[in-house]
Design a protein around this motif. Structure first.
Motif, PDB file in Angstrom:
ATOM      1  N   UNK A   1       0.813  -1.215   0.000  1.00  0.00           N
ATOM      2  CA  UNK A   1       0.000   0.000   0.000  1.00  0.00           C
ATOM      3  C   UNK A   1       0.846   1.265   0.000  1.00  0.00           C
ATOM      4  N   UNK A   2       2.002   1.228   0.659  1.00  0.00           N
ATOM      5  CA  UNK A   2       2.816   2.444   0.811  1.00  0.00           C
ATOM      6  C   UNK A   2       3.929   2.563  -0.228  1.00  0.00           C
ATOM      7  N   UNK A   3       4.104   1.532  -1.059  1.00  0.00           N
ATOM      8  CA  UNK A   3       5.139   1.581  -2.100  1.00  0.00           C
ATOM      9  C   UNK A   3       4.877   2.765  -3.026  1.00  0.00           C
ATOM     10  N   UNK A   4       5.802   3.720  -3.117  1.00  0.00           N
ATOM     11  CA  UNK A   4       5.566   4.914  -3.945  1.00  0.00           C
ATOM     12  C   UNK A   4       5.389   4.577  -5.430  1.00  0.00           C
ATOM     13  N   UNK A   5       4.541   5.364  -6.078  1.00  0.00           N
ATOM     14  CA  UNK A   5       4.336   5.198  -7.519  1.00  0.00           C
ATOM     15  C   UNK A   5       5.643   5.303  -8.282  1.00  0.00           C
ATOM     16  N   UNK A   6       6.560   6.164  -7.803  1.00  0.00           N
ATOM     17  CA  UNK A   6       7.837   6.359  -8.495  1.00  0.00           C
ATOM     18  C   UNK A   6       8.625   5.048  -8.589  1.00  0.00           C
ATOM     19  N   UNK A   7       8.491   4.158  -7.601  1.00  0.00           N
ATOM     20  CA  UNK A   7       9.203   2.879  -7.655  1.00  0.00           C
ATOM     21  C   UNK A   7       8.478   1.862  -8.527  1.00  0.00           C
ATOM     22  N   UNK A   8       7.201   2.094  -8.778  1.00  0.00           N
ATOM     23  CA  UNK A   8       6.406   1.199  -9.625  1.00  0.00           C
ATOM     24  C   UNK A   8       6.576   1.535 -11.113  1.00  0.00           C
ATOM     25  N   UNK A   9       7.160   2.702 -11.397  1.00  0.00           N
ATOM     26  CA  UNK A   9       7.423   3.142 -12.778  1.00  0.00           C
ATOM     27  C   UNK A   9       8.911   3.050 -13.067  1.00  0.00           C
ATOM     28  N   UNK A  10       9.238   3.082 -14.338  1.00  0.00           N
ATOM     29  CA  UNK A  10      10.641   3.043 -14.767  1.00  0.00           C
ATOM     30  C   UNK A  10      11.438   4.164 -14.107  1.00  0.00           C
ATOM     31  N   UNK A  11      12.542   3.788 -13.469  1.00  0.00           N
ATOM     32  CA  UNK A  11      13.454   4.751 -12.846  1.00  0.00           C
ATOM     33  C   UNK A  11      14.814   4.085 -12.743  1.00  0.00           C
ATOM     34  N   UNK A  12      15.800   4.810 -12.246  1.00  0.00           N
ATOM     35  CA  UNK A  12      17.142   4.224 -12.100  1.00  0.00           C
ATOM     36  C   UNK A  12      17.883   4.855 -10.936  1.00  0.00           C
ATOM     37  N   UNK A  13      19.001   4.239 -10.609  1.00  0.00           N
ATOM     38  CA  UNK A  13      19.887   4.817  -9.607  1.00  0.00           C
ATOM     39  C   UNK A  13      20.812   5.819 -10.307  1.00  0.00           C
ATOM     40  N   UNK A  14      21.427   6.673  -9.528  1.00  0.00           N
ATOM     41  CA  UNK A  14      22.340   7.666 -10.081  1.00  0.00           C
ATOM     42  C   UNK A  14      23.670   7.017 -10.462  1.00  0.00           C
ATOM     43  N   UNK A  15      24.475   7.746 -11.206  1.00  0.00           N
ATOM     44  CA  UNK A  15      25.823   7.280 -11.536  1.00  0.00           C
ATOM     45  C   UNK A  15      26.592   7.039 -10.239  1.00  0.00           C
ATOM     46  N   UNK A  16      27.291   5.924 -10.172  1.00  0.00           N
ATOM     47  CA  UNK A  16      28.094   5.609  -8.997  1.00  0.00           C
ATOM     48  C   UNK A  16      27.315   5.088  -7.805  1.00  0.00           C
ATOM     49  N   UNK A  17      26.026   4.762  -8.004  1.00  0.00           N
ATOM     50  CA  UNK A  17      25.191   4.268  -6.909  1.00  0.00           C
ATOM     51  C   UNK A  17      24.639   2.889  -7.261  1.00  0.00           C
TER      52      UNK A  17
END
Length: 90
Positions: free
Chosen positions: A14-30
């Motif tokens: 229920x609390x999982x943010x929409x941003x994590x349910x959509x395409x995203x990535x980690x930053x360079x070096x992370x």
């Protein structure tokens, strides 16, 4: 294993943010490790395309700038740990 420099809160289905349910990535070096604390979660990597179902106690490695998204498979709890050096996946 190095300690993560940051971790997300523990999210459930229920609390999982929409941003994590959509395409995203980690930053360079992370690097990230998705950790499933309870239940099941589908982790999808965009390029190259693949997916894995992570069970309770399982984890999935995220490389720097690797596009991905997650999908709860029923009730679950998860978090993401972030590292500035390549982590062991344990």
């Amino acid at each position: 294993m190095p300690a993560p420099y940051r971790s997300t809160p523990v999210f459930d289905e229920r609390t999982l943010p929409d941003a994590l349910r959509r395409r995203h990535n980690t930053k360079a070096g992370v690097w990230g490790i998705v950790r499933v604390l309870e239940g099941r979660l589908k982790l999808t990597y965009v390029d190259p395309p693949s997916a894995v179902v992570l069970e309770q106690g399982g984890s999935g490695l995220l490389l720097p700038q690797q596009d991905h998204f997650v999908e709860p498979l029923g009730p679950m709890k998860m978090r993401v740990d972030f590292y500035d050096t390549p982590p062991d996946q344990a």
